[in-house]
Design a protein around this motif. Sequence first.
Motif, PDB file in Angstrom:
ATOM      1  N   GLY A  84       0.943  -1.499  -0.188  1.00  0.00           N
ATOM      2  CA  GLY A  84      -0.087  -0.044   0.097  1.00  0.00           C
ATOM      3  C   GLY A  84       0.944   1.200   0.458  1.00  0.00           C
ATOM      4  O   GLY A  84       0.374   2.516   0.109  1.00  0.00           O
ATOM      5  N   ARG A  85       1.938   1.474   0.051  1.00  0.00           N
ATOM      6  CA  ARG A  85       3.111   2.552   0.655  1.00  0.00           C
ATOM      7  C   ARG A  85       3.825   2.501  -0.794  1.00  0.00           C
ATOM      8  O   ARG A  85       4.822   3.487  -0.742  1.00  0.00           O
ATOM      9  CB  ARG A  85       4.204   2.350   1.500  1.00  0.00           C
ATOM     10  CG  ARG A  85       3.501   1.878   2.760  1.00  0.00           C
ATOM     11  CD  ARG A  85       4.892   1.850   3.813  1.00  0.00           C
ATOM     12  NE  ARG A  85       5.150   0.246   3.558  1.00  0.00           N
ATOM     13  CZ  ARG A  85       5.670  -0.269   4.360  1.00  0.00           C
ATOM     14  NH1 ARG A  85       6.150   0.437   5.455  1.00  0.00           N
ATOM     15  NH2 ARG A  85       6.072  -1.348   3.967  1.00  0.00           N
ATOM     16  N   ARG A  88       2.050   5.478  -5.901  1.00  0.00           N
ATOM     17  CA  ARG A  88       0.946   5.861  -6.832  1.00  0.00           C
ATOM     18  C   ARG A  88      -0.058   4.861  -6.516  1.00  0.00           C
ATOM     19  O   ARG A  88      -1.117   4.749  -6.614  1.00  0.00           O
ATOM     20  CB  ARG A  88       1.089   5.937  -8.336  1.00  0.00           C
ATOM     21  CG  ARG A  88       1.844   6.887  -8.522  1.00  0.00           C
ATOM     22  CD  ARG A  88       1.418   7.043 -10.137  1.00  0.00           C
ATOM     23  NE  ARG A  88       0.345   7.527 -10.396  1.00  0.00           N
ATOM     24  CZ  ARG A  88       0.353   7.625 -11.721  1.00  0.00           C
ATOM     25  NH1 ARG A  88       0.937   7.147 -12.909  1.00  0.00           N
ATOM     26  NH2 ARG A  88      -1.350   8.636 -11.850  1.00  0.00           N
ATOM     27  N   ASP A  90      -2.603   4.915  -4.291  1.00  0.00           N
ATOM     28  CA  ASP A  90      -2.920   5.191  -3.053  1.00  0.00           C
ATOM     29  C   ASP A  90      -3.934   6.452  -4.430  1.00  0.00           C
ATOM     30  O   ASP A  90      -4.913   6.535  -4.395  1.00  0.00           O
ATOM     31  CB  ASP A  90      -2.161   6.822  -2.383  1.00  0.00           C
ATOM     32  CG  ASP A  90      -2.146   6.443  -1.226  1.00  0.00           C
ATOM     33  OD1 ASP A  90      -2.253   5.158  -0.541  1.00  0.00           O
ATOM     34  OD2 ASP A  90      -1.325   6.716  -0.549  1.00  0.00           O
ATOM     35  N   ASP A  91      -3.463   5.938  -5.495  1.00  0.00           N
ATOM     36  CA  ASP A  91      -4.312   6.259  -7.217  1.00  0.00           C
ATOM     37  C   ASP A  91      -5.685   5.263  -7.308  1.00  0.00           C
ATOM     38  O   ASP A  91      -6.285   5.778  -8.240  1.00  0.00           O
ATOM     39  CB  ASP A  91      -3.841   7.150  -8.276  1.00  0.00           C
ATOM     40  CG  ASP A  91      -2.913   8.583  -8.019  1.00  0.00           C
ATOM     41  OD1 ASP A  91      -3.287   8.939  -6.435  1.00  0.00           O
ATOM     42  OD2 ASP A  91      -1.454   9.169  -8.059  1.00  0.00           O
ATOM     43  N   ARG A 113      -8.624  -2.433   1.452  1.00  0.00           N
ATOM     44  CA  ARG A 113      -7.197  -2.718   2.560  1.00  0.00           C
ATOM     45  C   ARG A 113      -7.464  -3.408   3.203  1.00  0.00           C
ATOM     46  O   ARG A 113      -8.136  -3.637   4.027  1.00  0.00           O
ATOM     47  CB  ARG A 113      -7.168  -1.502   2.869  1.00  0.00           C
ATOM     48  CG  ARG A 113      -5.348  -0.585   3.749  1.00  0.00           C
ATOM     49  CD  ARG A 113      -5.974   1.031   3.840  1.00  0.00           C
ATOM     50  NE  ARG A 113      -5.375   1.831   2.986  1.00  0.00           N
ATOM     51  CZ  ARG A 113      -3.665   1.427   2.466  1.00  0.00           C
ATOM     52  NH1 ARG A 113      -3.037   1.325   3.111  1.00  0.00           N
ATOM     53  NH2 ARG A 113      -3.853   2.654   1.455  1.00  0.00           N
ATOM     54  N   LEU A 118      -2.778  -3.858  -0.089  1.00  0.00           N
ATOM     55  CA  LEU A 118      -3.940  -3.234  -0.732  1.00  0.00           C
ATOM     56  C   LEU A 118      -4.164  -4.307  -2.038  1.00  0.00           C
ATOM     57  O   LEU A 118      -3.487  -5.339  -2.014  1.00  0.00           O
ATOM     58  CB  LEU A 118      -3.385  -2.242  -1.364  1.00  0.00           C
ATOM     59  CG  LEU A 118      -3.923  -1.021  -1.227  1.00  0.00           C
ATOM     60  CD1 LEU A 118      -3.578   0.490  -2.185  1.00  0.00           C
ATOM     61  CD2 LEU A 118      -5.012  -0.620  -0.207  1.00  0.00           C
TER      62      LEU A 118
END
Length: 236
Positions: A84-85, A88, A90-91, A113, A118
Amino acid sequence: MRKLVSALLTVVLLLIAAACAGRSPGDPVGAVDEDPYSESALRYGMAPMPHPDLTYQPDVVLVGGGGRSVRSVTADGLTWRIDGRAPRADDLAPGKVMFVTGRGVGRVLDLQREGGDLLVTIGPVTITDVIRDGTLAKQGIAIEDPVAYQAGEPIWALDEEEADARLATPSGRAGRSAPLRLAPPPPRPAQPAPTRGGGEVKSVVANFSTGVSLNSGAEVSFNYDRDGTSCPGGPR
């Protein structure tokens, strides 16, 4: 048959990733290991990279890190657990196109999540869903050090209840008949590690058997046998 199609699709997507590869200063997706035979690249595919002669569709999300950002993928190739880190990550959102590697590209159908990871379930896309404009060079394919990937059991070989369980997304929404699952679906098996080198890969599903021989070239066989009816297919 689906295993064979999946293997051929993998080759196509790897070629797309290679054609789109390039490095430019300030690359937003970050540095990746470009060795195609590194452990992460072999298992999950090569990372896409921006190129000045290629324009992606505006809803395509190039997730950084390539295979090093991938934790695992289900045997059917549909749900990818990614860091998840990762740049991009998070896009990503339902409806977007995730492009994390040449094997991990598709329309986001479900996104959940879990801790710092993710869980991204993707569906099929065409080349024009990913690439808006560009120039792709036609090249020959030399099979010198082939890599074989085994896909999950095809959905048409399962009964309806098991198919719904297999297609259920991490959020519980199933993919065929059940609109909602109140209980979490059973865990799906992870995709096994690929096999590097020549040789022959065979699979038997229901009444179908397929084989792919990868040595100096590539040969494909397909056979069907049920209740005395057979349809042999030799090497192609």
